[in-house]
Design a protein around this motif. Structure first.
Motif, PDB file in Angstrom:
ATOM      1  N   ARG A  34     -14.414  25.440 -33.107  1.00 50.86           N
ATOM      2  CA  ARG A  34     -13.693  24.774 -32.032  1.00 50.86           C
ATOM      3  C   ARG A  34     -13.588  23.282 -32.286  1.00 50.86           C
ATOM      4  O   ARG A  34     -12.662  22.622 -31.817  1.00 50.86           O
ATOM      5  N   GLN A  35     -14.553  22.750 -33.040  1.00 54.06           N
ATOM      6  CA  GLN A  35     -14.476  21.328 -33.338  1.00 54.06           C
ATOM      7  C   GLN A  35     -13.480  21.031 -34.451  1.00 54.06           C
ATOM      8  O   GLN A  35     -12.803  20.020 -34.441  1.00 54.06           O
ATOM      9  N   SER A  36     -13.387  21.957 -35.407  1.00 46.59           N
ATOM     10  CA  SER A  36     -12.533  21.658 -36.561  1.00 46.59           C
ATOM     11  C   SER A  36     -11.066  21.964 -36.270  1.00 46.59           C
ATOM     12  O   SER A  36     -10.189  21.340 -36.839  1.00 46.59           O
ATOM     13  N   LEU A  37     -10.786  22.915 -35.369  1.00 47.21           N
ATOM     14  CA  LEU A  37      -9.399  23.369 -35.195  1.00 47.21           C
ATOM     15  C   LEU A  37      -8.385  22.256 -34.928  1.00 47.21           C
ATOM     16  O   LEU A  37      -7.369  22.191 -35.621  1.00 47.21           O
ATOM     17  N   PRO A  38      -8.627  21.348 -33.960  1.00 48.81           N
ATOM     18  CA  PRO A  38      -7.607  20.332 -33.733  1.00 48.81           C
ATOM     19  C   PRO A  38      -7.295  19.514 -34.986  1.00 48.81           C
ATOM     20  O   PRO A  38      -6.129  19.175 -35.224  1.00 48.81           O
ATOM     21  N   TYR A  39      -8.301  19.242 -35.800  1.00 50.26           N
ATOM     22  CA  TYR A  39      -8.045  18.453 -37.016  1.00 50.26           C
ATOM     23  C   TYR A  39      -7.244  19.258 -38.021  1.00 50.26           C
ATOM     24  O   TYR A  39      -6.260  18.775 -38.589  1.00 50.26           O
ATOM     25  N   VAL A  40      -7.678  20.508 -38.245  1.00 51.39           N
ATOM     26  CA  VAL A  40      -6.982  21.346 -39.225  1.00 51.39           C
ATOM     27  C   VAL A  40      -5.533  21.570 -38.811  1.00 51.39           C
ATOM     28  O   VAL A  40      -4.628  21.582 -39.641  1.00 51.39           O
ATOM     29  N   VAL A  97      -3.786  17.309 -38.368  1.00 50.25           N
ATOM     30  CA  VAL A  97      -3.738  16.262 -39.388  1.00 50.25           C
ATOM     31  C   VAL A  97      -2.660  16.508 -40.453  1.00 50.25           C
ATOM     32  O   VAL A  97      -1.857  15.608 -40.720  1.00 50.25           O
ATOM     33  N   PRO A  98      -2.572  17.713 -41.060  1.00 55.76           N
ATOM     34  CA  PRO A  98      -1.538  17.889 -42.084  1.00 55.76           C
ATOM     35  C   PRO A  98      -0.127  17.695 -41.522  1.00 55.76           C
ATOM     36  O   PRO A  98       0.698  16.993 -42.123  1.00 55.76           O
ATOM     37  N   THR A  99       0.137  18.264 -40.344  1.00 58.27           N
ATOM     38  CA  THR A  99       1.475  18.145 -39.752  1.00 58.27           C
ATOM     39  C   THR A  99       1.813  16.685 -39.475  1.00 58.27           C
ATOM     40  O   THR A  99       2.901  16.209 -39.819  1.00 58.27           O
ATOM     41  N   VAL A 131       4.606  11.603 -40.592  1.00 57.36           N
ATOM     42  CA  VAL A 131       4.535  10.165 -40.834  1.00 57.36           C
ATOM     43  C   VAL A 131       5.231   9.819 -42.151  1.00 57.36           C
ATOM     44  O   VAL A 131       6.040   8.888 -42.218  1.00 57.36           O
ATOM     45  N   VAL A 132       4.961  10.611 -43.190  1.00 51.04           N
ATOM     46  CA  VAL A 132       5.596  10.343 -44.485  1.00 51.04           C
ATOM     47  C   VAL A 132       7.112  10.480 -44.361  1.00 51.04           C
ATOM     48  O   VAL A 132       7.873   9.598 -44.774  1.00 51.04           O
ATOM     49  N   LEU A 133       7.568  11.589 -43.754  1.00 51.82           N
ATOM     50  CA  LEU A 133       9.012  11.839 -43.661  1.00 51.82           C
ATOM     51  C   LEU A 133       9.721  10.782 -42.820  1.00 51.82           C
ATOM     52  O   LEU A 133      10.890  10.486 -43.039  1.00 51.82           O
TER      53      LEU A 133
END
Lengths: 287, 271
Positions: free
Chosen positions: A4-10, A13-15, A20-22
């Motif tokens: 539950r702690q890792s899900l929001p980051y996973v 963050v990539p999206t 941001v790059v695009l």
């Protein structure tokens, strides 16, 4: 608990990194190119500082395009909102459930059409000699009616097509907004013999202030995306009477001169202006 | 029925006609020969011809553009789903102090004028040797599909009853399993609407495709708009046929999109 702690980051963050790059790479690239004197025809270019920006403000065609864009925003946003509220209220008052459903479906069609298609449909309808819209005028006066070639009428003719696409769509949304309002205040007013228009002016519309302002905000953003409509119907003409900023940037960068750097400086100004204006408006909406 | 009600209904029917009549006229135009189209008095009855439609469908450029449009639209919609749905779920179900900033950032991407991103992107794709390729279009459009998917999917996930997710957790599902095996299937009807919206958005897109393609990767809207430049006179019959071909996919999704809107604007049981 670990998961539950890792899900929001996973999940985020990539999206967000890709977004941001695009978004930012082209933005910074535009700023870089706008400080050069690059053209499409010659590969050589060098740094010229703010020259392009200084040139812009002495360019009467740029000032004209700025003015046309402002006019375009004012006309299309206000016309769409007025038509949508009027038509939405009318549907709520006069149509039973069956008719409402049928109309909601029909009124959704124009906004789904590619703008290129809407533009061609109406360009032929506005045809001075053979158009179906201009036919009654021709019948009565015996004269052709050429709205798209008239410097004073062309912008309104194109704005009408924009209204045709968005006004009906927003009318459906206004209807749905009224439908999900709590109905008790409306019933109470009806029992007090309030007239339908009084109910809407004094009760419904004030209750819908926030969603209506949000709709207007959406239309303001979408009105800036009218290049296809104008490109197909008038190409910015006659003269420069329907030449909006994106039309002018396009013709500077691609058609007439291939002045990529000059066009980029316009793009940067548009970017800064829209981002600043819309951010201020949005933050105000939220508070 | 009172007079005002009759009047109001008449106005509504006139408005419906204002939507449908130009479209029907365009459909008729696609079956007309030029002599029947270019008449001072509009002609309702004529000898129909299939020439326009056959001409459009038999052109190599149209076939190529159809393939390009389908490939580019589908690929960017899929990228939008893969990257957008998890992000939307995280925003909907794991609120933090960043949530609002993220939502605003995603919304603000829509503020950018398309011409302002297309001009630098053209230079970038030229430099990378990817100009006029489907790949460059797909990457460019992904920005649009990811952000629209996030915005439209957030309400979908918020409407999934929290109890169902909690029950799954009690049954020993991890957080990821809850997303993939509970939230996604339960929200799927709303998500299909979001998918259809982002498809229509890309299928209809004109300006970026116009600036980023010249021959190989041209999409349908570009080729359709070029039909007006065949020869000296505008071939209106052919143009009408091209308009119909281009409009068909979005119009076929009408029912799906309409029920999506209905769901979006119905009373939310969770709020």
């Amino acid at each position: 608990m670990q998961q539950r702690q890792s899900l929001p980051y996973v999940f985020l963050v990539p999206t967000m990194a890709i977004l941001v790059v695009l978004a930012f790479v082209p933005m910074f690239y535009a700023i870089g190119v706008s400080l050069e004197n690059r053209t499409l025809s010659s590969p050589d270019s060098h740094f010229v500082g703010l020259k392009n920006y200084l040139l812009l403000f002495g360019d009467s065609r740029f000032v004209n395009a700025l003015w046309v864009s402002v006019k375009w925003e004012l006309i299309t946003v206000s016309a769409t909102m007025i038509a949508a509220i009027g038509l939405g209220v009318l549907m709520f008052e006069a149509a039973g459930p069956k008719l409402r459903n049928a109309l909601s479906l029909i009124f959704l069609i124009p906004v789904l059409l590619p703008r290129v298609c809407a533009a061609f449909v109406w360009k032929f309808a506005f045809h001075p000699l053979y158009g179906i819209i201009t036919y009654p005028y021709r019948l009565i006066t015996g004269q052709p009616l050429d709205m798209l070639s008239s410097p004073t009428q062309a912008l309104f003719a194109v704005a009408f097509v924009d209204l045709w696409q968005w006004g009906f769509f927003f009318a459906v949304i206004v209807l749905k907004l009224i439908e999900i309002l709590p109905q008790q205040p409306l019933e109470a007013a009806r029992l007090d013999y309030a007239k339908p228009w009084q109910i809407h002016v004094y009760i419904t519309l004030p209750m819908l202030r926030v969603p209506l302002v949000s709709l207007m905000f959406v239309k303001m953003i979408e009105s800036l995306r009218s290049f296809d409509l104008i490109y197909v119907m008038t190409r910015g003409g006659p003269g420069t009477s329907t030449e909006t900023l994106d039309m002018y940037a396009f013709s500077q960068g691609f058609i007439e001169a291939g002045k990529i750097s000059y066009a980029s400086s316009m793009a940067v100004i548009m970017m800064v202006a829209t981002v600043v204006i819309f951010t201020v408006v949005w933050k105000r909406l939220k508070s | 029925m009172t007079l005002s009600r009759i009047l109001a209904k008449t106005v509504l029917w006139l408005m419906a006609a204002l939507v449908l009549f130009p479209l029907l006229w365009t459909v008729l135009g696609a079956f007309k020969q030029t002599v029947d189209l270019l008449t001072p008095v509009p002609r309702l009855f004529f000898a129909p011809t299939l020439d326009n439609i056959i001409y459009v469908l038999s052109r190599q450029s149209v076939l190529q553009a159809l393939i390009n449009s389908v490939v580019v639209s589908c690929a960017s919609v899929v990228i939008g789903l893969v990257l957008g749905l998890p992000a939307a779920y995280a925003v909907a179900r794991y609120p933090s102090r960043w949530t609002e900033e993220i939502q605003f950032f995603v919304l603000s991407l829509r503020f950018l004028p398309p011409v302002a991103t297309a001009i630098p992107l053209m230079v970038i794709w030229l430099n990378l040797g990817l100009y006029d390729s489907r790949l460059s279009l797909i990457i460019t459009y992904s920005l649009m599909t990811i952000s629209i998917t996030i915005w439209l999917a957030i309400p979908g996930f918020q409407r999934v009853p929290k109890e169902i997710e909690e029950a799954a957790r009690v049954d020993g599902y991890g957080a990821y399993a809850v997303f993939f095996r509970v939230a996604l299937p339960v929200a799927s009807r709303a998500l299909i609407g979001a998918l259809a919206f982002s498809f229509v958005l890309i299928w209809n897109e004109f300006l970026i495709a116009l600036m980023l393609t010249t021959s190989e990767a041209k999409t349908m809207p570009i080729v359709a708009s070029e039909m007006s430049q065949l020869g000296m006179n505008v071939p209106w019959g052919i143009l009408n046929a091209a308009v119909i071909l281009l409009s068909l996919p979005p119009v076929l999704l009408l029912g799906l999109l309409s029920s999506f809107l209905n769901a979006l604007f119905s009373k939310n049981p969770n709020r």
